[in-house]
Write a protein that holds these residues in place. Structure first.
Motif, PDB file in Angstrom:
ATOM      1  N   ILE A 242       0.829  -1.204   0.000  1.00  0.00           N
ATOM      2  CA  ILE A 242       0.000   0.000   0.000  1.00  0.00           C
ATOM      3  C   ILE A 242       0.864   1.256   0.000  1.00  0.00           C
ATOM      4  O   ILE A 242       0.659   2.191  -0.774  1.00  0.00           O
TER       5      ILE A 242
ATOM      6  N   GLY B  57       2.701   1.779  -3.106  1.00  0.00           N
ATOM      7  CA  GLY B  57       1.783   1.939  -4.235  1.00  0.00           C
ATOM      8  C   GLY B  57       1.108   3.298  -4.285  1.00  0.00           C
ATOM      9  O   GLY B  57       1.255   4.051  -5.252  1.00  0.00           O
ATOM     10  N   ALA B  58       0.361   3.647  -3.246  1.00  0.00           N
ATOM     11  CA  ALA B  58      -0.468   4.849  -3.353  1.00  0.00           C
ATOM     12  C   ALA B  58      -0.472   5.668  -2.071  1.00  0.00           C
ATOM     13  O   ALA B  58      -1.146   6.687  -1.994  1.00  0.00           O
TER      14      ALA B  58
ATOM     15  N   THR C  45      -4.564   7.038   1.328  1.00  0.00           N
ATOM     16  CA  THR C  45      -5.589   6.617   0.367  1.00  0.00           C
ATOM     17  C   THR C  45      -6.411   5.457   0.888  1.00  0.00           C
ATOM     18  O   THR C  45      -7.588   5.298   0.557  1.00  0.00           O
ATOM     19  N   PHE C  46      -5.777   4.605   1.694  1.00  0.00           N
ATOM     20  CA  PHE C  46      -6.454   3.382   2.135  1.00  0.00           C
ATOM     21  C   PHE C  46      -7.102   3.489   3.510  1.00  0.00           C
ATOM     22  O   PHE C  46      -7.603   2.509   4.025  1.00  0.00           O
TER      23      PHE C  46
ATOM     24  N   GLY D  26     -13.189   8.702 -10.440  1.00  0.00           N
ATOM     25  CA  GLY D  26     -12.128   7.815  -9.967  1.00  0.00           C
ATOM     26  C   GLY D  26     -12.076   7.760  -8.456  1.00  0.00           C
ATOM     27  O   GLY D  26     -12.067   6.676  -7.852  1.00  0.00           O
ATOM     28  N   ALA D  27     -12.083   8.929  -7.831  1.00  0.00           N
ATOM     29  CA  ALA D  27     -11.994   8.978  -6.372  1.00  0.00           C
ATOM     30  C   ALA D  27     -13.174   8.260  -5.730  1.00  0.00           C
ATOM     31  O   ALA D  27     -13.016   7.485  -4.783  1.00  0.00           O
TER      32      ALA D  27
ATOM     33  N   MET E 160     -15.006   5.837  -6.967  1.00  0.00           N
ATOM     34  CA  MET E 160     -14.893   4.401  -7.172  1.00  0.00           C
ATOM     35  C   MET E 160     -13.814   3.808  -6.262  1.00  0.00           C
ATOM     36  O   MET E 160     -13.986   2.703  -5.731  1.00  0.00           O
ATOM     37  N   ALA E 161     -12.715   4.557  -6.089  1.00  0.00           N
ATOM     38  CA  ALA E 161     -11.648   4.084  -5.205  1.00  0.00           C
ATOM     39  C   ALA E 161     -12.186   3.880  -3.795  1.00  0.00           C
ATOM     40  O   ALA E 161     -11.938   2.847  -3.156  1.00  0.00           O
ATOM     41  N   VAL E 162     -12.961   4.866  -3.309  1.00  0.00           N
ATOM     42  CA  VAL E 162     -13.525   4.750  -1.961  1.00  0.00           C
ATOM     43  C   VAL E 162     -14.508   3.576  -1.902  1.00  0.00           C
ATOM     44  O   VAL E 162     -14.527   2.814  -0.938  1.00  0.00           O
TER      45      VAL E 162
ATOM     46  N   LEU F  99     -14.430   0.845  -3.520  1.00  0.00           N
ATOM     47  CA  LEU F  99     -13.739  -0.453  -3.481  1.00  0.00           C
ATOM     48  C   LEU F  99     -13.101  -0.738  -2.123  1.00  0.00           C
ATOM     49  O   LEU F  99     -12.785  -1.888  -1.811  1.00  0.00           O
ATOM     50  N   LEU F 100     -12.880   0.320  -1.327  1.00  0.00           N
ATOM     51  CA  LEU F 100     -12.190   0.113  -0.045  1.00  0.00           C
ATOM     52  C   LEU F 100     -12.929  -0.851   0.882  1.00  0.00           C
ATOM     53  O   LEU F 100     -12.285  -1.649   1.575  1.00  0.00           O
TER      54      LEU F 100
ATOM     55  N   PHE G 211     -12.138  -4.264  -0.036  1.00  0.00           N
ATOM     56  CA  PHE G 211     -10.753  -4.511   0.376  1.00  0.00           C
ATOM     57  C   PHE G 211     -10.676  -4.833   1.867  1.00  0.00           C
ATOM     58  O   PHE G 211     -10.078  -5.837   2.266  1.00  0.00           O
TER      59      PHE G 211
END
Lengths: 256, 256, 256, 256, 256
Positions: D20, D23-24, D28-29, D178-179, D181-183, D185-186, D189
């Motif tokens: 993590i 990577g980003a 972010t996570f 994008g932001a 969708m990222a949230v 997917l968390l 995860f």
């Protein structure tokens, strides 16, 4: 009243509602036609899978999961020890007036058989049959809830497929793409939510409850039969406490 | 006639059709080639998995799930008690004319054996063999329906893959993208729908039905054998009521 | 020859081919490298999972599923009744010339043991061992086919991942995006198709076949042992017909 | 202290954190609302499935998985051999002072029963009941952890659906796509991570631990009962070493 | 040496490597951080699930799957028949020098017990205990491999989620979208590949191997015990050949 079930359901829906309200507003997530697909589909498949009688019994079974207060094994041992003492001192007929004070129907029925002077074998086979019917009823209820837990997400996916096909047919207006897809996903959301917060864990609770109830009823059978044989209060206590973990023993007083 | 199955199937398709018609129109969801992939594929795999005889029997088994009226245990006990009374009063031969009045073939066959003066052991083994064949036939039917419930969504996905590959090869016309994808998703929709509204719950119903039928046939065996032994109507009733939950007992009158 | 298996496979591939040809043309769906990934991967994993001997036996087992003609239980009962009559009339040695006329190897072997004058217990244990080896061989074959049915879609997905990664690395030419994705999906298509039309239903057929064969062999054992004990043709018929459903009985004539 | 569990959890989170951060970035996570959906949902469904008592016991059960040091079978055999020697030389009462030196509660309890002069049958049934309660407690814990391992990914998917619906409703600002969708997917995860690194493997460890503990307790029962019967140290060793693999035997000295 | 396992692994990786190299080049599919997530995560979860000892034993168990040559049952029967002949002719002590020529440790151990003059019951229980420990060790190995087969794809998906979230946060540079997504998919690829080519089929092989080994050890036990009882070579052969399919019999010569 099983407080854990109620806390769990309130908390579970609370967390999800909180996330929804802070995220996109409750209105976005309310869509009556989507609900009809998921709940209508699930209930229809339950009707096909089970008989009308089993379908109707599910409501009372679920209600019991919430309302029935779980019995205290220690209290049961104490009651049975007292009954054994009365039986020894004043005879079985003296137990008749105790029956009215008991609010556990299964125990009351057992006591009545005892007072009526039935044989030990008859009482035992009658009470064990009753235990078996209880387990079968709970088993039916558990099976229905598990089937609903598998069916609801399936109808959620079917609803999403309907929504996607409808949306893809109307791609002319790209603005509505997002809204159409959002609505399409709602059925999957409803199906997963209701399965994971209600159907699957309630089926589990019913299983736990049935296991506990069966032990409790078995204890009652052993106690009643021990009294029928004329055992002393101490012996009755010993026989019933085999079912109780050692930590919870020793609270029962034998006073003859 | 099992009313719950019919209500369930009508309601289930009703909800889905309602959602389709209000959503995108029925025409969008009718696509004969997609239906051929899903239903053709599923039936082909059933033919490979099972023998021709089993494949053909599935239709009559499913028909029975709808048409057979479930027998009333209370009525059976009442009938058997009457037969026991006749047997005691007028002898086994007097039962011959009762056979014609019975519309339950299994019971009629048992009575015929009784009238023919066969031994209890022979009657019992013959009737239990019949029960076993019934369960095996129902078990075969259930297995076929469950296999179809797993196979239909798989062929739905295979159809969607065919549709997606065809669509992706023709990306030159972006206008047709949505329509192509919509058609591709239809096979998955058909496969999931038919599995979750028909195959999976019908397999469940067949299981419930088989369980009930087996208890009913076992009751019949016990009753016939009890009459063969010359038991009194009261004893016959006692032996059969073990299978009936206590709520439904007591409705049977013994009149000699 | 099991006609249902052949009809099923021909129909299944026919429906899919029809959908492919009318949809996008057969050429689009033929991609040798994708086939190598799916079939190569599946066969490799079978080699790792099973021994070389088991791997090689699978072909003959599958061939048998197609070629072996299923035996008629009624014919077997008729044959055995005739043998019993000959045995009673002319003695066991007279059965020697009957062996040549029998095209069922297992039955011929049993008859040979009978003619050789072996003890009933020895014949029974020998024939039951043979039945056990048959079931074990079929069980191995079923397990291999089921493993292939699970492995093929997995390698299909692995192939799709390889295709997707390769495609995503070359996004510079957006025109090739659709074609690349179409090819990537082909491995998943091959894996799902072969698993659902061949491997999974063939494994099921092998199971059905093995069950039927076992009953047939058990009937043969009972018949041979009954003849060894010198039972009359009528008794032999009774003992073997326990395995036949009542509808198919009564076709066997006993002519001494 | 079970070192493998701790190494595994530290390494597992270490690998993921490393991926993590490189990577980003960790920020972010980290998303508290997503965590609340997954963990809140999972804990709520555990409360509905299990009783309050079972829910609370899970923490002490998990703590034990980390803290309890696993017992050495060889040491146990050595201790028991010594006790047998003392019992033979100085009588059972001489064992009283040994009890204080033993830090294994189950063994101490068994020794106390021995010193108190209880019958072998009573000691055995008491200790086996204790073993059964231990296994039931561990079984409950394992069941809860397995349910959490299935529930967490489900609530992860529910959270992702909520996030997707919210994002799709606000497609007006394509920058935020994008932001959003990222949230979304968390949650998936979080649910997958916690299930695969904590819940599922811990349930497995509890099973392994319970199996080992049961063998150890059974060895203790056999040893104590052997001493009660007055067996010689050599016989005690023989009886207990049946449970020990041959490689680890022979380290126990018998010195009388 | 099990040649099928090695051929399978070489072929499997060969097919996949071929597809990769002809598709997008090997470099695209090599990504060390992705490998660390999948393999690190899988090994961590194995450490949490199993004890350190079980974790370390897995390597030797897997090594055995490759290196151990499978024993020939026919050879074993021949050896045992020879030993029985020597035992009858020259007595058990004459077998001592045969032990050195035997390269099967389990057989050698059995022979040693025989030469040492142990009782049949002791030899049998000792050898059966050894068989049980072998099966338990193999069972542990199989369970670990199956757990890795389920864990690797899960960590593959977790890695893909990490990659997707990182990619979606950096949507500013649309050029890197494809590359980011390609890398994100690699972890799922690694997890699925290693599970389907190594972990799952190796677990299956271990099961096959364990079953074969158990039969072989049981044959050895029967043979040794038969010799202890002083059976003739012919009887020893008969008793052991029950385990051998009829096709492979008859190759053993009995020469006294």
């Amino acid at each position: 009243m099983d407080i854990a079930t109620i806390i769990g359901i309130v908390l579970g829906f609370g967390f999800i509602l909180g996330a929804i309200i802070t995220g996109a507003g409750l209105i976005t997530f309310l869509h009556i036609p989507s609900m009809i697909i998921v709940f209508g589909g699930t209930f229809s498949s339950v009707l096909i899978h089970f008989s009308m009688g089993q379908f109707l019994s599910i409501f009372s079974v679920v209600k019991n999961t919430f309302l029935t207060k779980s019995h205290s094994p220690t209290l049961l041992v104490q009651q049975m020890v007292n009954f054994a003492a009365i039986n020894r001192r004043d005879g079985a007929l003296a137990l008749e007036q105790e029956i009215r004070k008991v609010d556990n129907k299964f125990l009351a029925k057992g006591l009545q058989s005892l007072v009526d002077g039935q044989e030990e074998d008859d009482i035992r086979s009658l009470m064990e049959l009753e235990t078996m019917y209880m387990q079968q009823r709970h088993g039916d209820g558990k099976q229905i809830l598990e089937f609903m837990g598998a069916s609801a997400p399936a109808f959620g996916m079917i609803g999403t497929l309907i929504g996607l096909v409808a949306m893809l047919k109307n791609l002319s207006s790209p603005d509505s793409l997002g809204a159409g897809m959002a609505v399409a996903l709602l059925t999957t959301f409803y199906g997963s939510l209701i399965a994971n917060i209600v159907f699957i864990p309630l089926a589990g609770k019913l299983g736990q409850y049935s296991k506990k109830e069966a032990v409790f009823m078995e204890m009652t059978v052993e106690g009643i039969c021990s009294i029928v044989r004329g055992d002393s209060p101490t012996v009755v206590r010993e026989k019933m406490q085999v079912f109780v973990s050692s930590k919870k023993r020793g609270e029962v007083k034998v006073s003859i």
